[in-house]
Design a protein around this motif. Structure first.
Motif, PDB file in Angstrom:
ATOM      1  N   CYS A  50      12.807  14.523 -17.476  1.00 34.25           N
ATOM      2  CA  CYS A  50      13.908  14.595 -18.780  1.00 34.25           C
ATOM      3  C   CYS A  50      14.122  13.274 -19.799  1.00 34.25           C
ATOM      4  O   CYS A  50      13.796  13.728 -21.070  1.00 34.25           O
ATOM      5  CB  CYS A  50      15.249  14.647 -17.930  1.00 34.25           C
ATOM      6  SG  CYS A  50      15.319  16.296 -16.962  1.00 34.25           S
ATOM      7  N   HIS A  51      13.928  12.246 -19.351  1.00 31.53           N
ATOM      8  CA  HIS A  51      14.142  10.898 -20.244  1.00 31.53           C
ATOM      9  C   HIS A  51      13.435   9.902 -19.877  1.00 31.53           C
ATOM     10  O   HIS A  51      13.331   8.793 -20.238  1.00 31.53           O
ATOM     11  CB  HIS A  51      15.654  10.483 -20.366  1.00 31.53           C
ATOM     12  CG  HIS A  51      16.585  11.634 -20.650  1.00 31.53           C
ATOM     13  ND1 HIS A  51      17.349  12.195 -19.510  1.00 31.53           N
ATOM     14  CD2 HIS A  51      17.021  12.304 -21.753  1.00 31.53           C
ATOM     15  CE1 HIS A  51      18.142  13.019 -20.017  1.00 31.53           C
ATOM     16  NE2 HIS A  51      17.807  13.178 -21.475  1.00 31.53           N
ATOM     17  N   GLY A  52      12.187  10.270 -18.930  1.00 32.44           N
ATOM     18  CA  GLY A  52      11.326   9.291 -18.478  1.00 32.44           C
ATOM     19  C   GLY A  52      11.727   8.132 -17.515  1.00 32.44           C
ATOM     20  O   GLY A  52      10.949   7.104 -17.445  1.00 32.44           O
ATOM     21  N   SER A  53      12.570   8.333 -16.772  1.00 31.63           N
ATOM     22  CA  SER A  53      12.981   7.281 -15.697  1.00 31.63           C
ATOM     23  C   SER A  53      11.725   7.171 -14.742  1.00 31.63           C
ATOM     24  O   SER A  53      11.367   8.383 -14.227  1.00 31.63           O
ATOM     25  CB  SER A  53      14.088   7.590 -15.022  1.00 31.63           C
ATOM     26  OG  SER A  53      15.455   7.171 -15.946  1.00 31.63           O
ATOM     27  N   CYS A  87      18.684  15.343 -13.332  1.00 31.40           N
ATOM     28  CA  CYS A  87      17.377  16.067 -13.344  1.00 31.40           C
ATOM     29  C   CYS A  87      16.569  15.906 -12.014  1.00 31.40           C
ATOM     30  O   CYS A  87      17.092  14.896 -11.418  1.00 31.40           O
ATOM     31  CB  CYS A  87      16.376  15.652 -14.578  1.00 31.40           C
ATOM     32  SG  CYS A  87      16.989  16.390 -16.130  1.00 31.40           S
TER      33      CYS A  87
HETATM   34  S1  FES Z   1      17.909  12.704 -16.163  1.00 33.37           S
HETATM   35 FE1  FES Z   1      16.274  11.473 -15.378  1.00 33.37          FE
HETATM   36  S2  FES Z   1      16.030   9.962 -16.956  1.00 33.37           S
HETATM   37 FE2  FES Z   1      17.459  11.176 -17.615  1.00 33.37          FE
END
Ligand code: FES
Length: 161
Positions: free
Chosen positions: A112-115, A98
């Motif tokens: 997307c998943h908080g990185s 992302c």
């Molecule tokens: S794609 Fe960026 S944290 Fe999953």
């Protein structure tokens, strides 16, 4: 006299609405199966192909003011001009690809998943396995700053002009 009584035109069964609907159902099922099969065959192919030319001309180095950072949305690339030189940071998240968004404090966050990533792209949280990619920079024969999106350099590698 025909051999068989059912071969005579008189005894041929009429096509009924039920026959028509049955045939339509069979053809619909066959069509759906073929479309699903074609879709399944396409799955192993990537939806996005890497750019044929990974070398992107960014403009003259003189166009970048010392202390500035410029975003190239099509390349998803941040180009920083420091007193020491240049560096370029890909905003593509190293988790699942992302786009990590730059925050007001210049860190990056992937929705997307908080990185979360530091200003220089180091991972500071979330599932990303490594920091944002530092992209190789060079100067073209015409004197333009060029980023090669397929070439990675070490974090902290400043390109001096
Ligand atoms: S794609 Fe960026 S944290 Fe999953």
């Amino acid at each position: 006299m025909p051999d068989n009584i059912y071969s005579s035109e008189r005894f041929k069964p009429e096509k009924t609405r039920r026959d028509f609907l049955g045939l339509a159902a069979v053809w619909s099922a066959i069509t759906a199966f073929v479309v699903a099969l074609l879709g399944a065959m396409r799955l192993p192919m990537p939806s996005v192909f890497p750019e044929s030319n990974s070398q992107i001309k960014l403009g003259s180095p003189k166009d970048f003011i010392v202390g500035s950072s410029t975003y190239f949305p099509q390349q998803r690339l941040w180009v920083y001009r420091t007193e020491e030189g240049f560096f370029a940071l890909s905003s593509v998240c190293t988790h699942l690809g992302c786009i990590a968004e730059r925050q007001t404090d210049n860190t990056f966050f992937c929705p997307c998943h908080g990185s979360a990533f530091s200003e220089l792209g180091d991972v500071v949280g979330g599932p990303a396995p490594k920091g944002l990619t530092w992209v190789a920079l060079s100067i073209s024969p015409e004197g333009q700053l060029v980023a090669d999106t397929l070439k990675e350099v070490d974090t902290g590698a400043i390109f001096k002009v």
